[in-house]
Write a protein that holds these residues in place. Structure first.
Motif, PDB file in Angstrom:
ATOM      1  N   VAL A   1       1.047  -1.140   0.027  1.00 46.61           N
ATOM      2  CA  VAL A   1       0.190   0.049   0.075  1.00 46.61           C
ATOM      3  C   VAL A   1       0.940   1.085   0.013  1.00 46.61           C
ATOM      4  O   VAL A   1       0.672   2.279  -0.767  1.00 46.61           O
ATOM      5  N   LYS A   2       1.902   1.182   0.790  1.00 49.06           N
ATOM      6  CA  LYS A   2       2.815   2.469   0.998  1.00 49.06           C
ATOM      7  C   LYS A   2       3.764   2.695  -0.425  1.00 49.06           C
ATOM      8  O   LYS A   2       3.696   3.821  -1.102  1.00 49.06           O
ATOM      9  N   ALA A   3       3.887   1.426  -1.196  1.00 55.24           N
ATOM     10  CA  ALA A   3       4.533   1.894  -2.640  1.00 55.24           C
ATOM     11  C   ALA A   3       3.412   2.350  -3.632  1.00 55.24           C
ATOM     12  O   ALA A   3       3.976   3.043  -4.316  1.00 55.24           O
ATOM     13  N   ARG A   4       2.282   1.718  -3.416  1.00 50.35           N
ATOM     14  CA  ARG A   4       1.314   2.446  -4.482  1.00 50.35           C
ATOM     15  C   ARG A   4       1.015   3.934  -3.964  1.00 50.35           C
ATOM     16  O   ARG A   4       0.641   4.679  -5.030  1.00 50.35           O
ATOM     17  N   LEU A   5       0.683   4.178  -2.761  1.00 51.91           N
ATOM     18  CA  LEU A   5       0.642   5.503  -2.509  1.00 51.91           C
ATOM     19  C   LEU A   5       1.916   6.475  -2.889  1.00 51.91           C
ATOM     20  O   LEU A   5       1.726   7.547  -3.293  1.00 51.91           O
ATOM     21  N   ARG A   6       2.969   5.896  -2.722  1.00 50.11           N
ATOM     22  CA  ARG A   6       4.174   6.612  -3.023  1.00 50.11           C
ATOM     23  C   ARG A   6       4.441   6.994  -4.540  1.00 50.11           C
ATOM     24  O   ARG A   6       4.748   7.999  -5.102  1.00 50.11           O
ATOM     25  N   ASP A   7       3.603   6.140  -5.255  1.00 51.69           N
ATOM     26  CA  ASP A   7       3.608   6.214  -6.934  1.00 51.69           C
ATOM     27  C   ASP A   7       2.894   7.760  -7.322  1.00 51.69           C
ATOM     28  O   ASP A   7       2.991   8.076  -8.405  1.00 51.69           O
ATOM     29  N   GLN A   8       1.928   7.716  -6.233  1.00 49.00           N
ATOM     30  CA  GLN A   8       0.846   8.804  -6.969  1.00 49.00           C
ATOM     31  C   GLN A   8       1.003  10.385  -6.016  1.00 49.00           C
ATOM     32  O   GLN A   8       0.531  11.216  -6.440  1.00 49.00           O
ATOM     33  N   PHE A   9       1.768  10.010  -4.833  1.00 51.76           N
ATOM     34  CA  PHE A   9       1.863  11.308  -3.849  1.00 51.76           C
ATOM     35  C   PHE A   9       3.185  11.254  -3.511  1.00 51.76           C
ATOM     36  O   PHE A   9       4.029  10.396  -3.324  1.00 51.76           O
ATOM     37  N   LEU A  10       3.695  12.541  -3.295  1.00 56.83           N
ATOM     38  CA  LEU A  10       4.968  13.031  -2.538  1.00 56.83           C
ATOM     39  C   LEU A  10       4.539  12.327  -0.784  1.00 56.83           C
ATOM     40  O   LEU A  10       4.035  13.252  -0.445  1.00 56.83           O
ATOM     41  N   MET A  11       5.356  11.495  -0.410  1.00 54.87           N
ATOM     42  CA  MET A  11       5.149  11.193   0.687  1.00 54.87           C
ATOM     43  C   MET A  11       6.523  10.808   1.559  1.00 54.87           C
ATOM     44  O   MET A  11       7.421  10.194   0.653  1.00 54.87           O
TER      45      MET A  11
END
Length: 200
Positions: free
Chosen positions: A27-37
């Motif tokens: 989940v973190k990897a998918r979110l990192r693909d879309q958002f700066l985090m």
């Protein structure tokens, strides 16, 4: 102004729990693909709330918040109190003399309202004392100091949420009958448990 909406769907036949490290990484990897985090690691401290976890579950507390509150609003002594409020206290708006500088009283009550998130044992006295923030008196302030002394003596108390708990929802409520000495209103309260965990 145009914005972007992200819908994250993940379909799998496996049963996935919220503490699965591989799924969390996914989940973190998918979110990192879309958002700066930035991944800050496991939650330890957030908005004055301390979180500690073990294999048995996790605990939340506000020990540092209490320490900061007591240091900032020094009481001038090191006394503690066994309870946050005496039994059967009936406070009235006219008790005592008006405070010359009510701002400190208001600040302390506001801080205690936030602290009650992890310390339900002070909810009742804080509710009572918050009724007088518009015109606090010396008597109200002395009861407020008792709550602070109680916190000093119980600073390490915390809420524990076990990892193996049932999902049975239980709610308890109670009410006084016309207990307010000023307008004869009743006071009511409730608490909600999910298994063995206090959630509201």
């Amino acid at each position: 102004m145009c914005g972007r909406t992200l819908l994250l769907l993940y379909v799998d036949d496996m049963i996935i729990t919220g503490d699965d490290p591989e799924y969390i990484a996914f989940v973190k990897a998918r979110l990192r693909d879309q958002f700066l985090m930035t991944d800050l690691g496991p939650l330890r401290y957030f908005l004055g709330i301390e979180v500690s976890s073990t294999s048995d579950g996790f605990s939340i507390s506000q020990e540092k918040y209490i320490q900061d509150l007591l240091a900032r609003d020094a009481l001038g002594d090191e006394r503690t109190a066994e309870t946050p409020m005496e039994l059967n206290v009936k406070l009235r708006p006219t008790d005592g003399d008006p405070l010359l500088y009510p701002t400190r009283y208001r600040h302390l009550v506001g801080s205690l309202v936030y602290l009650a998130v992890t310390r339900p044992d002070i909810s009742y006295p804080v509710h009572i004392l918050s009724q007088f923030v518009s015109a606090p008196t010396t008597v109200h302030y002395s009861h407020l100091l008792r709550v602070l002394r109680y916190l000093r003596g119980t600073i390490t108390r915390r809420l524990f949420f076990p990892s193996s708990s049932s999902l049975q929802l239980q709610c308890y409520s109670d009410a006084t009958w016309a207990s307010d000495p000023t307008d004869r209103r009743s006071l009511s309260a409730y608490c909600v448990f999910l298994g063995g965990s206090l959630v509201a």
